[in-house]
Design a protein around this motif. Sequence first.
Motif, PDB file in Angstrom:
ATOM      1  N   ALA A  40      -3.035   5.923   6.179  1.00 30.85           N
ATOM      2  CA  ALA A  40      -3.989   6.861   5.761  1.00 30.85           C
ATOM      3  C   ALA A  40      -5.129   6.047   5.920  1.00 30.85           C
ATOM      4  N   ARG A  41      -6.499   6.843   5.725  1.00 30.31           N
ATOM      5  CA  ARG A  41      -7.863   6.045   5.892  1.00 30.31           C
ATOM      6  C   ARG A  41      -8.542   6.256   4.711  1.00 30.31           C
ATOM      7  N   ALA A  42      -9.017   5.182   4.101  1.00 29.09           N
ATOM      8  CA  ALA A  42     -10.049   5.629   2.839  1.00 29.09           C
ATOM      9  C   ALA A  42     -11.409   5.144   3.266  1.00 29.09           C
ATOM     10  N   ASN A  43     -12.386   5.653   2.321  1.00 32.76           N
ATOM     11  CA  ASN A  43     -13.672   5.236   2.486  1.00 32.76           C
ATOM     12  C   ASN A  43     -14.338   5.830   1.159  1.00 32.76           C
ATOM     13  N   ASN A  44     -15.045   4.509   0.600  1.00 35.61           N
ATOM     14  CA  ASN A  44     -15.607   4.574  -0.704  1.00 35.61           C
ATOM     15  C   ASN A  44     -14.784   5.156  -1.893  1.00 35.61           C
ATOM     16  N   ARG A  45     -13.478   4.442  -1.802  1.00 36.68           N
ATOM     17  CA  ARG A  45     -12.180   4.715  -2.665  1.00 36.68           C
ATOM     18  C   ARG A  45     -11.816   6.116  -2.710  1.00 36.68           C
ATOM     19  N   ARG A  46     -12.012   7.003  -1.590  1.00 40.87           N
ATOM     20  CA  ARG A  46     -11.204   8.268  -1.407  1.00 40.87           C
ATOM     21  C   ARG A  46     -10.625   8.117  -0.293  1.00 40.87           C
ATOM     22  N   LEU A  47      -9.532   9.086  -0.146  1.00 39.33           N
ATOM     23  CA  LEU A  47      -8.915   9.231   1.159  1.00 39.33           C
ATOM     24  C   LEU A  47      -9.612  10.323   1.933  1.00 39.33           C
ATOM     25  N   GLU A 126     -14.619   2.043   6.680  1.00 40.10           N
ATOM     26  CA  GLU A 126     -13.214   2.565   6.397  1.00 40.10           C
ATOM     27  C   GLU A 126     -12.151   1.244   6.237  1.00 40.10           C
ATOM     28  N   VAL A 127     -11.064   1.811   5.410  1.00 36.54           N
ATOM     29  CA  VAL A 127     -10.043   0.978   5.224  1.00 36.54           C
ATOM     30  C   VAL A 127      -8.986   1.674   5.547  1.00 36.54           C
ATOM     31  N   ASP A 128      -7.990   1.247   6.373  1.00 44.89           N
ATOM     32  CA  ASP A 128      -6.731   1.850   6.760  1.00 44.89           C
ATOM     33  C   ASP A 128      -5.902   1.240   5.867  1.00 44.89           C
ATOM     34  N   LEU A 129      -4.674   2.203   5.394  1.00 45.15           N
ATOM     35  CA  LEU A 129      -3.715   1.679   4.609  1.00 45.15           C
ATOM     36  C   LEU A 129      -2.457   2.138   5.345  1.00 45.15           C
ATOM     37  N   ILE A 130      -1.336   1.222   4.977  1.00 49.11           N
ATOM     38  CA  ILE A 130      -0.064   1.664   5.316  1.00 49.11           C
ATOM     39  C   ILE A 130       0.614   1.374   4.137  1.00 49.11           C
ATOM     40  N   SER A 131       1.061   2.167   3.560  1.00 48.49           N
ATOM     41  CA  SER A 131       2.024   2.238   2.128  1.00 48.49           C
ATOM     42  C   SER A 131       3.322   2.388   2.488  1.00 48.49           C
ATOM     43  N   LEU A 132       4.276   1.641   1.974  1.00 50.51           N
ATOM     44  CA  LEU A 132       5.697   1.799   1.916  1.00 50.51           C
ATOM     45  C   LEU A 132       6.244   1.961   0.577  1.00 50.51           C
ATOM     46  N   SER A 133       7.176   2.954   0.322  1.00 47.64           N
ATOM     47  CA  SER A 133       7.748   3.032  -1.086  1.00 47.64           C
ATOM     48  C   SER A 133       9.406   3.452  -1.128  1.00 47.64           C
ATOM     49  N   LEU A 134       9.885   3.575  -2.035  1.00 45.72           N
ATOM     50  CA  LEU A 134      11.152   4.051  -2.210  1.00 45.72           C
ATOM     51  C   LEU A 134      11.236   5.754  -2.842  1.00 45.72           C
TER      52      LEU A 134
END
Length: 235
Positions: A40-47, A126-134
Amino acid sequence: MGTNLETFIESTQSVASAAVLKKLFLTAIAEEGYENVVFARANNRRLVSVPWSEFPTGYLDTYRAEEWDRIDPVVQRAPSARGPFRWTDTQPRSGFNKQEKTFFEQCRELGVHSGITIPIRGIGNEVDLISLSLRTQDRLPPDRTTHIYMLSVQYWLKYCELTDRREQETVALTSQELECLRWCKEGKTNWEIGEILHISEKTVEFHLSNGMRKLGAANRITAVIIGIKRGLIPL
């Protein structure tokens, strides 16, 4: 245990499509024990966008409909994070507030919990996020944060190359900057690098800081991956 980093880098070098790259990345992450993945991509603390995700059916639709990114501690933490973090790391000393606790409870009910997020600087703010979870309440995978971070950075760099999101500028590093980064790849600390190269720890920090700046990397791990990708650091 899991995919060897050098094998992953080599396997992605000749990839010509984002779809094939994604498949390789998902396979590597699954071998680390994670079932959910989102880019995902976020900007100003919003996706602002979600290029792709692998979540239980209905989760992303609910997340968007409820505008959970407004309260999601992970999205709020990402702009200031300088490296990967577990979702539990976002809890303040006073604990999560009622709204945040409810958010995490609803995520668990929908099959998303026990995550780790890799923030990577994107274009502009922008901040690109890669999140992993169960998906299920089970034993957490072993802590392989650094390895997962390096896999994710390699995925991101190749993705940017395929989608023309990041220009590949010619970078000239000094011999000492390269030598320090090569020893970083071997997992050496600044002090150990100084002992090997017969220079002070502060001098090592100076060369690494210059190398990171030239490569546009926020930290040494990212700098190493970029260096490998550009052929500056041997596998």
